[in-house]
Design a protein around this motif. Sequence first.
Motif, PDB file in Angstrom:
ATOM      1  N   ASP A 239       0.611  -1.287  -0.037  1.00 42.73           N
ATOM      2  CA  ASP A 239       0.060  -0.067   0.134  1.00 42.73           C
ATOM      3  C   ASP A 239       0.746   1.237  -0.048  1.00 42.73           C
ATOM      4  N   ARG A 240       1.932   1.229   0.245  1.00 46.43           N
ATOM      5  CA  ARG A 240       2.961   2.205   0.507  1.00 46.43           C
ATOM      6  C   ARG A 240       4.418   2.120   0.133  1.00 46.43           C
ATOM      7  N   ILE A 241       5.229   3.095   0.208  1.00 45.60           N
ATOM      8  CA  ILE A 241       6.749   2.795  -0.096  1.00 45.60           C
ATOM      9  C   ILE A 241       7.123   2.380   1.558  1.00 45.60           C
ATOM     10  N   TRP A 242       8.300   1.295   1.620  1.00 46.64           N
ATOM     11  CA  TRP A 242       8.642   1.034   2.876  1.00 46.64           C
ATOM     12  C   TRP A 242      10.074   0.755   2.746  1.00 46.64           C
ATOM     13  N   GLU A 243      10.659   0.736   4.036  1.00 45.10           N
ATOM     14  CA  GLU A 243      12.297   0.569   4.130  1.00 45.10           C
ATOM     15  C   GLU A 243      12.315  -0.462   5.552  1.00 45.10           C
ATOM     16  N   SER A 244      13.148  -1.554   5.339  1.00 40.02           N
ATOM     17  CA  SER A 244      13.101  -2.662   6.302  1.00 40.02           C
ATOM     18  C   SER A 244      14.519  -2.085   6.991  1.00 40.02           C
ATOM     19  N   CYS A 245      14.475  -2.123   8.281  1.00 45.97           N
ATOM     20  CA  CYS A 245      15.722  -1.693   9.036  1.00 45.97           C
ATOM     21  C   CYS A 245      16.229  -3.143   9.592  1.00 45.97           C
ATOM     22  N   GLN A 246      17.546  -3.348   9.401  1.00 42.96           N
ATOM     23  CA  GLN A 246      18.209  -4.476  10.085  1.00 42.96           C
ATOM     24  C   GLN A 246      19.692  -3.918  10.769  1.00 42.96           C
ATOM     25  N   THR A 247      19.741  -4.675  11.714  1.00 46.15           N
ATOM     26  CA  THR A 247      21.291  -4.518  12.248  1.00 46.15           C
ATOM     27  C   THR A 247      22.326  -5.353  11.358  1.00 46.15           C
ATOM     28  N   SER A 248      23.591  -4.803  11.568  1.00 43.26           N
ATOM     29  CA  SER A 248      24.631  -5.574  10.785  1.00 43.26           C
ATOM     30  C   SER A 248      25.390  -6.670  11.639  1.00 43.26           C
ATOM     31  N   THR A 249      24.909  -6.427  13.384  1.00 44.72           N
ATOM     32  CA  THR A 249      25.336  -7.503  13.935  1.00 44.72           C
ATOM     33  C   THR A 249      24.224  -8.311  14.201  1.00 44.72           C
TER      34      THR A 249
END
Length: 418
Positions: A239-249
Motif C-alpha cells: 500500500d505504500r513505500i517501505w524500508e526495512s531496518c536491519q542490524t549488521s550484528t
Amino acid sequence: MLDENKRWFPEARYGLFIHWGPYAQYGRGEQVLFREHLDQADYEARARSWNPEFFDAKAWAKVAADGGFKYAVLTTRHHDSYALWDTKYSNYNSMQCAPKCDLVREYVEAFREAGLRVGLYYSWADWTSKAYWSNPDDDLDAWNKLRDMTHNQVEELLTNYGKIDVFWFDGTWPHPAARWDSSGLVKRMRELQPDILINNRLDAESPFTAAQGAVEFAGESKTMGDFGTPEHHITADNDRIWESCQTSTWRLWGYARGEHWRPAGLMLDYLCQASSQGGNLLLNVGPQPDGRIPAEFIDRSAKIGEWLKVHGEAIYGTTRGDITEFTTKGWQTLRGNSLYLIYRFWHGEECERIAELATPAKAATLLSTGQSLKVENRDDAIYIKGMPRVKPSSLFPVIRLDFGEPPKAKEWAKGRLW
Ligand code: H57
C-alpha cells in the motif's frame, strides 16, 4: 502516486542507519539503561562525561559513500534522551556536555558534502521524564510540557540544519497519537520542510486503555507518515513505500562489544530481497564510543560497495521484480525493458531456462564480467546460454535480460508462488 520530490527515496534503495550516543560506552547496545535497570543518575553522569575523541563525520561519510549508501539516518536522540545537537530545550546534549560540539551539524554537513541525502532519527520516548512513564491523566501539565518539548526539539532539528530529507520517529509507545499530537507535529514539519519523508511511527495503543500487540509496540500508523518501517524483518507493504531496518550484528543497534557480525553476503541478501520486493534496506551500524566505525563494518560495507559499483543498476532505481520461478535461485528486479536476475546460488550450469515470461528476450548480459550471453526464445521459453561454470563474482552474480518492452509474466504464472 508518490510526489515527484519524494521519488528519490524508493529509487535510493539503500540507507545507512547510525545508532550512536553515550550508551556506546557500555558496549551492550542502545537500550542498556532500560534493559539492565541501570541507575539513572549514574548513567547520566557517565553520559555527561562521554567524549568521543576520534569522532570524524567526514570519515563516516566516506564509509557511507564507499559502501554505496544513498542516504543515512542518525539517532539525534534515542530513548535515553541525550541529544546529539545544540538544543535549547534540554541541557542533556552534546553541546553542553563533554563533546562541546553539535554532532548533528557535523554529520549533516559531512554527509551532504559526500553527496548523500540526510535523515534524522528522533525518539518520542524519553526515559528521563517522569511524565513519559506516567499516565498523562494523572498530571496533565507535566504531560503537556513533555509533549511540547518533543515538538520543540523536532522543529529545532528541522529549522537549524538546512534541508532534511528523512525524519525517522521511534518509540511512541505507550502513548497514542492523540497524546503526542503527532498529526499536529507532522503538519508543522511539512510546513518547515515540504519535501521531507516522514516514517510511520506516530501512534501507539495505550496500555492505559487497551492491551497492546506487536504492531502497536512499534507504533506504526497506517494513516500517517510516508513510509512503512518493518524492523528486523523484510515484509513488503503493497500500500505504500517501505524500508526495512536491519542490524549488521545479530541483534543490537547501538555499539555492542564482541557482538557477532553478519557476513557481507547476508547483508547484501537483505538489500537484494528488499529491492526485489519493492522496498528499501536501512542497514545499521553502531559506532564505537570513541567515534570510530567498527572495522568489521567498514570491511563488510566496502565489499558490498564494490559489488554495487559493478551490479548497482540491478538495485538502484529498480522496481519490484519477483515475477518468475527464478525466486528459487535468487532475487529479481525490474527497470524499464530489463529484468535483473540476481543469483544467490550459482549452480555452475551452462544454461538458464525461464518459462514464465510472455515477452521474448532480446539480449542477456552478465554484469559481473560485462560479457554478452546468448539468448534463444524457443519452445515457449527463454534460454540463456554460455554461462560460466565458475561463479563470476565473489558475491552475487547478476544477469540482465533485455526485452523490447517491459517484460510480463504469462497469465498462468501470475501470482504463483514458486
Ligand atoms: O532504535 C532501535 C530500533 C530502530 N527501534 C528501537 C531500537 O532501540 C526499538 C523500539 N523501541 C521500542 C520502545 C518504545 C518505547 C520504549 C522502547 C519498554 C517499556 C518502555 C520502553 C521499553 Fe521504552
